[in-house]
Enzyme design. Structure first.
Site, PDB file in Angstrom:
ATOM      1  N   ASP A   1      41.643 -61.406   0.018  1.00 30.85           N
ATOM      2  CA  ASP A   1      41.839 -60.912  -1.348  1.00 30.85           C
ATOM      3  C   ASP A   1      41.354 -62.011  -2.289  1.00 30.85           C
ATOM      4  O   ASP A   1      40.766 -63.028  -1.839  1.00 30.85           O
ATOM      5  CB  ASP A   1      43.296 -60.481  -1.596  1.00 30.85           C
ATOM      6  CG  ASP A   1      44.266 -61.658  -1.737  1.00 30.85           C
ATOM      7  OD1 ASP A   1      43.856 -62.809  -1.501  1.00 30.85           O
ATOM      8  OD2 ASP A   1      45.442 -61.418  -2.083  1.00 30.85           O
ATOM      9  N   HIS A   2      41.604 -61.846  -3.577  1.00 27.84           N
ATOM     10  CA  HIS A   2      41.155 -62.827  -4.573  1.00 27.84           C
ATOM     11  C   HIS A   2      41.769 -64.207  -4.325  1.00 27.84           C
ATOM     12  O   HIS A   2      41.126 -65.221  -4.553  1.00 27.84           O
ATOM     13  CB  HIS A   2      41.490 -62.334  -5.983  1.00 27.84           C
ATOM     14  CG  HIS A   2      42.912 -61.891  -6.136  1.00 27.84           C
ATOM     15  ND1 HIS A   2      43.384 -60.729  -5.545  1.00 27.84           N
ATOM     16  CD2 HIS A   2      43.983 -62.459  -6.749  1.00 27.84           C
ATOM     17  CE1 HIS A   2      44.674 -60.600  -5.819  1.00 27.84           C
ATOM     18  NE2 HIS A   2      45.058 -61.640  -6.549  1.00 27.84           N
TER      19      HIS A   2
ATOM     20  N   CYS B   1      44.616 -64.675   2.350  1.00 27.86           N
ATOM     21  CA  CYS B   1      45.127 -64.308   1.019  1.00 27.86           C
ATOM     22  C   CYS B   1      45.690 -65.580   0.400  1.00 27.86           C
ATOM     23  O   CYS B   1      45.390 -66.678   0.881  1.00 27.86           O
ATOM     24  CB  CYS B   1      46.131 -63.151   1.085  1.00 27.86           C
ATOM     25  SG  CYS B   1      47.736 -63.531   1.809  1.00 27.86           S
ATOM     26  N   GLY B   2      46.477 -65.480  -0.641  1.00 29.61           N
ATOM     27  CA  GLY B   2      46.969 -66.691  -1.301  1.00 29.61           C
ATOM     28  C   GLY B   2      47.792 -67.562  -0.369  1.00 29.61           C
ATOM     29  O   GLY B   2      47.565 -68.757  -0.225  1.00 29.61           O
ATOM     30  N   THR B   3      48.768 -66.937   0.267  1.00 25.79           N
ATOM     31  CA  THR B   3      49.639 -67.667   1.194  1.00 25.79           C
ATOM     32  C   THR B   3      49.339 -67.364   2.658  1.00 25.79           C
ATOM     33  O   THR B   3      49.850 -68.052   3.542  1.00 25.79           O
ATOM     34  CB  THR B   3      51.104 -67.260   0.972  1.00 25.79           C
ATOM     35  OG1 THR B   3      51.188 -65.837   1.152  1.00 25.79           O
ATOM     36  CG2 THR B   3      51.582 -67.629  -0.425  1.00 25.79           C
ATOM     37  N   GLY B   4      48.597 -66.297   2.911  1.00 25.50           N
ATOM     38  CA  GLY B   4      48.394 -65.816   4.286  1.00 25.50           C
ATOM     39  C   GLY B   4      49.540 -64.929   4.747  1.00 25.50           C
ATOM     40  O   GLY B   4      49.455 -64.306   5.809  1.00 25.50           O
ATOM     41  N   ILE B   5      50.592 -64.867   3.942  1.00 26.04           N
ATOM     42  CA  ILE B   5      51.790 -64.127   4.391  1.00 26.04           C
ATOM     43  C   ILE B   5      51.585 -62.617   4.271  1.00 26.04           C
ATOM     44  O   ILE B   5      51.726 -61.872   5.248  1.00 26.04           O
ATOM     45  CB  ILE B   5      53.041 -64.572   3.598  1.00 26.04           C
ATOM     46  CG1 ILE B   5      53.349 -66.053   3.880  1.00 26.04           C
ATOM     47  CG2 ILE B   5      54.239 -63.707   3.966  1.00 26.04           C
ATOM     48  CD1 ILE B   5      54.451 -66.637   2.990  1.00 26.04           C
ATOM     49  N   GLY B   6      51.228 -62.169   3.069  1.00 17.96           N
ATOM     50  CA  GLY B   6      51.085 -60.724   2.870  1.00 17.96           C
ATOM     51  C   GLY B   6      50.041 -60.125   3.791  1.00 17.96           C
ATOM     52  O   GLY B   6      50.255 -59.060   4.402  1.00 17.96           O
TER      53      GLY B   6
ATOM     54  N   HIS C   1      48.873 -68.751  23.977  1.00 22.08           N
ATOM     55  CA  HIS C   1      50.129 -68.104  24.381  1.00 22.08           C
ATOM     56  C   HIS C   1      50.287 -66.680  23.857  1.00 22.08           C
ATOM     57  O   HIS C   1      50.954 -65.871  24.501  1.00 22.08           O
ATOM     58  CB  HIS C   1      51.325 -68.936  23.902  1.00 22.08           C
ATOM     59  CG  HIS C   1      51.515 -70.197  24.702  1.00 22.08           C
ATOM     60  ND1 HIS C   1      52.647 -70.966  24.611  1.00 22.08           N
ATOM     61  CD2 HIS C   1      50.704 -70.814  25.602  1.00 22.08           C
ATOM     62  CE1 HIS C   1      52.537 -72.014  25.430  1.00 22.08           C
ATOM     63  NE2 HIS C   1      51.357 -71.947  26.038  1.00 22.08           N
TER      64      HIS C   1
ATOM     65  N   ARG D   1      52.245 -66.207  32.742  1.00 23.83           N
ATOM     66  CA  ARG D   1      53.548 -65.787  32.211  1.00 23.83           C
ATOM     67  C   ARG D   1      53.443 -65.256  30.785  1.00 23.83           C
ATOM     68  O   ARG D   1      54.269 -64.451  30.354  1.00 23.83           O
ATOM     69  CB  ARG D   1      54.564 -66.927  32.293  1.00 23.83           C
ATOM     70  CG  ARG D   1      54.287 -68.097  31.368  1.00 23.83           C
ATOM     71  CD  ARG D   1      55.250 -69.259  31.636  1.00 23.83           C
ATOM     72  NE  ARG D   1      55.152 -70.317  30.647  1.00 23.83           N
ATOM     73  CZ  ARG D   1      54.204 -71.243  30.613  1.00 23.83           C
ATOM     74  NH1 ARG D   1      53.228 -71.228  31.526  1.00 23.83           N
ATOM     75  NH2 ARG D   1      54.192 -72.183  29.693  1.00 23.83           N
ATOM     76  N   HIS D   2      52.409 -65.676  30.077  1.00 22.92           N
ATOM     77  CA  HIS D   2      52.256 -65.224  28.688  1.00 22.92           C
ATOM     78  C   HIS D   2      51.770 -63.774  28.612  1.00 22.92           C
ATOM     79  O   HIS D   2      52.015 -63.090  27.622  1.00 22.92           O
ATOM     80  CB  HIS D   2      51.306 -66.150  27.931  1.00 22.92           C
ATOM     81  CG  HIS D   2      51.768 -67.577  27.956  1.00 22.92           C
ATOM     82  ND1 HIS D   2      52.914 -67.978  27.319  1.00 22.92           N
ATOM     83  CD2 HIS D   2      51.263 -68.663  28.584  1.00 22.92           C
ATOM     84  CE1 HIS D   2      53.095 -69.272  27.541  1.00 22.92           C
ATOM     85  NE2 HIS D   2      52.111 -69.715  28.312  1.00 22.92           N
TER      86      HIS D   2
HETATM   87  C1  RB5 Z   1      48.001 -62.363  -4.759  1.00 21.24           C
HETATM   88  O1  RB5 Z   1      48.356 -62.865  -5.997  1.00 21.24           O
HETATM   89  C2  RB5 Z   1      48.945 -62.878  -3.703  1.00 21.24           C
HETATM   90  O2  RB5 Z   1      50.167 -62.249  -3.805  1.00 21.24           O
HETATM   91  C3  RB5 Z   1      48.352 -62.712  -2.311  1.00 21.24           C
HETATM   92  O3  RB5 Z   1      47.139 -63.369  -2.250  1.00 21.24           O
HETATM   93  C4  RB5 Z   1      49.180 -63.225  -1.163  1.00 21.24           C
HETATM   94  O4  RB5 Z   1      49.561 -64.547  -1.360  1.00 21.24           O
HETATM   95  C5  RB5 Z   1      50.260 -62.357  -0.711  1.00 21.24           C
HETATM   96  O5  RB5 Z   1      50.963 -62.640   0.260  1.00 21.24           O
END
Ligand code: RB5
Length: 144
Positions: A7-8, A64-69, A97, A131-132
């Site tokens: 994403d951006h 993405c910004g954090t990689g989390i979403g 693994h 095992r993995h």
């Molecule tokens: C976008 O602003 C931000 O929410 C996205 O890049 C990401 O960090 C979500 O997890």
């Protein structure tokens, strides 16, 4: 062929990764985004993950910004094992693994030098099986 998307929030890091992969003669298909306009990361996660599950690309990289979403979104796609990595060790282990078929990174949380080391470790490591394998099968059975 590696499928890549962001994403951006991950756009700048994605561009650096693409350049890095091209220098290493790794084929890469860019699923966007193509500028810093705000977009919704699940849309890109879907496109990259579908390319992986359809075997059009061996593996995927999502930023993405954090990689989390984007990792949460990727892991909703049947057949995907996406790993958010912050170190080369994470990247090596998610291949060895967990047989992770998608690497996720945070463009706002991981600097470009470390990110490229992570990409390198991710692409160099192989699944250990043994095992993995049973554990990965159990992960995938959670989709049922
Ligand atoms: C976008 O602003 C931000 O929410 C996205 O890049 C990401 O960090 C979500 O997890």
């Amino acid at each position: 062929m590696i499928a890549i998307g962001s994403d951006h929030g991950g756009f700048e890091l994605k561009a650096k990764i693409i350049e890095f992969l091209k220098e290493k003669n790794v084929e890469v298909k860019d699923y966007g985004c193509y500028n810093t306009d705000s977009i919704d990361y699940p849309d890109v996660a879907k496109d990259v993950c579908q390319a992986v599950v359809k075997n059009e690309c061996e593996r995927g990289i999502l930023v993405c910004g954090t990689g989390i979403g984007i990792s949460i979104a990727a892991n909703k796609v049947r057949g995907i094992r996406a790993a958010l990595c912050h170190s080369s060790f994470d990247a090596k282990m998610c291949r060895m693994h967990n047989d992770a078929n998608v690497l996720c990174l945070g463009g706002r949380t991981t600097g470009p030098e470390i990110a490229l080391e992570i990409v390198n470790s991710y692409l160099s490591a192989s699944f250990e099986g043994g095992r993995h394998a049973k554990r990965v099968e159990k992960i995938m059975s959670l989709e049922d």
